[in-house]
Design a protein around this motif. Structure first.
Motif, short mmCIF file in Angstrom:
data_model
loop_
_atom_site.label_atom_id
_atom_site.label_comp_id
_atom_site.label_asym_id
_atom_site.label_seq_id
_atom_site.Cartn_x
_atom_site.Cartn_y
_atom_site.Cartn_z
N SER A 39 16.81 18.34 26.17
CA SER A 39 16.96 19.23 27.34
C SER A 39 17.05 18.47 28.65
N ASN A 40 16.45 17.29 28.73
CA ASN A 40 16.42 16.58 30.00
C ASN A 40 17.34 15.37 30.07
N PHE A 41 18.20 15.22 29.06
CA PHE A 41 19.21 14.18 29.20
C PHE A 41 20.59 14.63 28.71
N ILE A 42 20.70 15.89 28.28
CA ILE A 42 21.95 16.35 27.68
C ILE A 42 23.10 16.36 28.69
N PRO A 162 10.04 22.28 27.50
CA PRO A 162 10.55 20.93 27.28
C PRO A 162 9.47 19.88 27.02
N THR A 163 8.20 20.28 26.94
CA THR A 163 7.11 19.32 27.08
C THR A 163 7.08 18.26 25.98
N LEU A 164 6.77 18.67 24.75
CA LEU A 164 6.72 17.69 23.67
C LEU A 164 8.12 17.18 23.32
N GLY A 165 9.13 18.01 23.55
CA GLY A 165 10.50 17.53 23.35
C GLY A 165 10.82 16.35 24.23
N PHE A 256 16.44 21.47 35.47
CA PHE A 256 16.83 20.54 34.41
C PHE A 256 18.22 19.95 34.66
N VAL A 257 19.06 20.69 35.38
CA VAL A 257 20.41 20.22 35.65
C VAL A 257 20.43 19.24 36.83
N ARG A 273 10.54 7.69 33.43
CA ARG A 273 9.57 8.37 34.29
C ARG A 273 9.95 9.83 34.54
N TRP A 274 11.25 10.12 34.56
CA TRP A 274 11.67 11.51 34.68
C TRP A 274 11.21 12.30 33.45
N LEU A 275 11.38 11.74 32.26
CA LEU A 275 10.95 12.42 31.04
C LEU A 275 9.43 12.58 31.02
N LEU A 276 8.72 11.57 31.49
CA LEU A 276 7.26 11.66 31.56
C LEU A 276 6.84 12.73 32.57
N MET A 277 7.54 12.80 33.70
CA MET A 277 7.25 13.83 34.70
C MET A 277 7.40 15.22 34.08
#
Length: 437
Positions: A39-42, A162-165, A256-257, A273-277
């Motif tokens: 979801s956060n890099f597609i 999106p958390t654990l994903g 997310f976009v 760090r974006w994914l961790l955020m």
């Protein structure tokens, strides 16, 4: 009069997760973790794969995927009423798995048309799976615990997406070599998570209500499928609830976009760090979903939505956007402060949880139809969020997108006054007027 002996309540029953469907909550968590992995890099991943003119169409591809989510979200409630939630969850899994494979193969071809078609069709998968289980919950859980049960559902739903994903992606992308290759292999690995989530539900949940028709026996298939739309036309309160839920998480999907590029590149904190955020932001949401469900059961469903959900989320969204731009770009302490500001937004989104109890309570005799509209709005939030970005960003930039979402929250604040009625507020509700689920 003969007495019937009911089995003693378990701890899960008292927590709002009935013993008969408790494994379904875990299954939704695992399934949505797999669904939320990309979801956060597609968006940047597709832009890289479709280099050239196709890259410019990525926002449109994502918006059309969101449209598929919206359609499937409506169908999830209607089809679950017609065929039973269990069968609809099976369809959702099969659609997701088949078209995830097709989408990944399409990315390798670089064909914009194939990527569009396969990603669009995959969008029908997760709403059929997840929201059919939400209908199952409403068929089993007593009214007095319905807000809490819906809260637990969203603990699992947002726990995965999106958390654990995102957390899974943050670990697997570098493990698989980083870059586009690491992202691709991570998406292949997500199929395993989705399959595991489905298997947990399929073999772990045996509640008989999930395998039978929930709609009244005298209604035709066409009447069941159109019941949500007909109810919304007849009952303005359901329309208001639908619109409030539609707006609820739209900013989440819009951010997310725009935020991956802003946080990772423009402000210099990088992809990891974006994914961790993202993980931290929605971890806060996970922890508070059930809490706000319980608050709604005690303090009032509508009151909780209005002040914690609407007002709180609007203020949290502004904090998440502006604070990262006010601290030194790329700094460690600035990153921590930015994560905390985002967590405020994630936590207060949980204030909308009681909406899942409000809509079926508005029309006790048509709960299935009301839930069809609720799930439509939940899925439609994906479409609305990405559509706002596609429409507003070209002429007002990212700042304009954020303020457009704040304006939508302002509109939903006004709409909540149409919901503040006897049947929608537990503090005033007369239980005798609303039969148990």
């Amino acid at each position: 009069m003969s007495s019937t002996t009911n089995p003693p309540e378990s701890r899960f029953d008292r927590m709002g997760m009935p013993h008969s469907i408790r494994w379904g909550f875990l299954g939704v968590l695992v399934f949505m973790t797999g669904n939320g992995t990309a979801s956060n890099f597609i968006a940047p991943h597709m832009q890289h794969a479709l280099s050239g003119s196709g890259a410019d169409l990525v926002p449109t591809i994502i918006a059309m995927y969101s449209l598929a989510v919206l359609i499937a979200s409506y169908l999830s409630g209607a089809l679950a009423d017609l065929f039973g939630p269990r069968r609809v969850m099976l369809w959702g899994f099969l659609i997701w798995a088949v078209f995830q494979v097709a989408f990944l193969l399409a990315l390798r071809t670089g064909s914009t048309a194939l990527v569009f078609a396969t990603y669009f069709l995959r969008g029908f998968g997760f709403p059929l799976f997840a929201f059919a289980f939400l209908v199952w919950i409403n068929a089993v859980v007593p009214r007095e615990r319905n807000g809490t049960a819906v809260g637990w559902f969203y603990v699992m739903f947002t726990g995965g997406l999106p958390t654990l994903g995102s957390l899974f992606a943050a670990g697997s992308i570098p493990l698989f070599g980083g870059g586009a290759l690491g992202e691709t292999l991570t998406m292949w690995a997500s199929i395993g998570l989705v399959t595991l989530g489905f298997l947990i539900v399929w073999f772990g949940v045996r509640d008989p209500s999930g395998s039978r028709r929930l709609a009244p026996p005298d209604e035709s298939a066409g009447e069941v499928l159109s019941s949500g739309l007909r109810l919304t036309w007849r009952e303005p309160r359901v329309l208001m609830g639908f619109l409030v839920r539609l707006i609820n998480t739209a900013p989440e999907f819009g951010m997310f976009v725009i935020m991956p590029t802003v946080i990772a590149q423009n402000l210099g904190w990088g992809q990891s760090r974006w994914l961790l955020m993202t993980t931290c932001i929605y971890a806060g949401n996970i922890l508070l979903n059930a809490v706000f469900g319980a608050i709604g059961d005690r303090w009032g469903w509508v009151r909780t939505v209005r002040w914690f959900g609407v007002v709180g989320s609007a203020l949290g969204l502004l904090a998440w956007w502006y604070i990262p731009h006010l601290v030194p770009a790329g700094s460690d302490w600035g990153y921590v402060v930015s994560v905390i500001s985002g967590m405020v937004f994630g936590i207060l989104l949980a204030g909308f949880v009681p909406l899942g109890a409000i809509l079926p309570a508005l029309t006790p005799d048509h709960k299935g139809a009301a839930m069809a509209m609720y799930t439509t709005a939940a899925g439609g939030a994906t479409f609305l969020g990405t559509a706002v970005v596609a429409i507003v960003q070209p002429w007002a930039g990212n700042v304009g997108v954020v303020w457009a979402f704040v304006a939508l929250y302002g509109a939903s604040f006004v709409m909540t006054w149409w919901l503040d009625i006897e049947h929608a507020d537990q503090t005033q509700a007369a239980p005798a007027q609303s039969p148990a689920y």
